[in-house]
Design a protein around this motif. Structure first.
Motif, PDB file in Angstrom:
ATOM      1  N   ARG A   1     -36.518   9.583 -65.399  1.00  0.00           N
ATOM      2  CA  ARG A   1     -35.086   9.912 -65.526  1.00  0.00           C
ATOM      3  C   ARG A   1     -34.366   8.860 -66.361  1.00  0.00           C
ATOM      4  O   ARG A   1     -33.536   9.186 -67.206  1.00  0.00           O
TER       5      ARG A   1
ATOM      6  N   SER B   1     -34.433  18.753 -67.332  1.00  0.00           N
ATOM      7  CA  SER B   1     -33.368  19.725 -67.096  1.00  0.00           C
ATOM      8  C   SER B   1     -33.953  20.999 -66.476  1.00  0.00           C
ATOM      9  O   SER B   1     -33.397  21.559 -65.527  1.00  0.00           O
TER      10      SER B   1
ATOM     11  N   ASP C   1     -34.728  20.280 -62.883  1.00  0.00           N
ATOM     12  CA  ASP C   1     -33.518  20.231 -62.053  1.00  0.00           C
ATOM     13  C   ASP C   1     -32.941  21.625 -61.803  1.00  0.00           C
ATOM     14  O   ASP C   1     -32.252  21.847 -60.814  1.00  0.00           O
TER      15      ASP C   1
END
Ligand code: SF4
Ligand code: SF4
Length: 199
Positions: free
Chosen positions: A5, A59, A62
């Motif tokens: 991250r 992304s 997530d």
């Protein structure tokens, strides 16, 4: 997972800078994309590193789409990047379905400087050259004055963030698969660590 991250945030910071610099140059020089054009996405030979695809992979993770996307990529036998949304039969019109997370290569292509045998030269896509030939000529003349973003310099800025994830240039769909596998593996180990700590 935390390390990925953090790395992704660093890549995105470079992307923001690239978007600003290349966008400004293309606007100031008039060497801008044709409206609705997506011809350069309709190409199986675009390559990126796994590092360049890390923001997109995270992304997707997530959004709960990492596994689904990995399966889609494994089954995909289309011609171009999986994220290209075609809007014309010949594939010249279309848009990017993951625009906010697209890799560095897609942010720099269009009009910018590249290295040549005796210094820099201006690399401008065929469509832009056709649309604004005088501006292309003016851009070539002005190249010596500086202020033109240089693709290899910015590729190197990204590469320096993590050499091991930048070793290989892969076709975009393969680079995304590699990044997704890395993210899913890191997530699995993070979850296991958390479980062990609770136990
Ligand atoms: S870089 Fe060229 S081919 Fe790609 S979208 Fe812009 S005008 Fe079209
Ligand atoms: S990631 Fe987006 S911009 Fe890049 S080639 Fe694929 S569709 Fe085009």
């Amino acid at each position: 997972m935390q390390r990925l991250r953090e790395l992704s945030r660093l890549v995105e910071a470079v992307y923001n800078d690239i978007d600003h610099t290349y966008g400004k140059y293309q606007q100031d020089s008039g060497l801008q994309c044709r409206s609705g054009c997506g011809a350069c996405c309709n190409n199986p030979h675009i390559e990126a590193t796994e590092l360049e695809m890390l923001p997109m992979a995270l992304s997707l993770f997530d959004r709960g789409q990492a596994e689904v996307m990995l399966d889609k990529l494994a089954e995909y036998n289309g011609f171009s990047c999986l994220h290209f949304v075609r809007q014309s039969l010949d594939g010249n019109q279309g848009y990017c379905g993951e625009y906010a997370h697209r890799p560095g290569v897609c942010r720099m292509f269009g009009a910018a400087a590249v290295k040549a045998k005796h210094g820099l030269t201006l690399s401008v896509c065929k469509t832009i050259k056709q649309d604004v030939p005088q501006k292309y000529a003016a851009g070539l003349i002005a190249l010596g004055e500086g202020g033109v973003p240089v693709i290899p310099h910015d590729k190197e800025r990204i590469r320096q963030l993590d050499f091991s994830l930048s070793q290989q240039e892969l076709p975009l769909n393969k680079a995304l698969s590699a990044a997704l596998q890395r993210v899913l593996t890191a997530a699995w180990y993070s979850a296991e660590d958390a479980e062990n700590q609770v136990a």
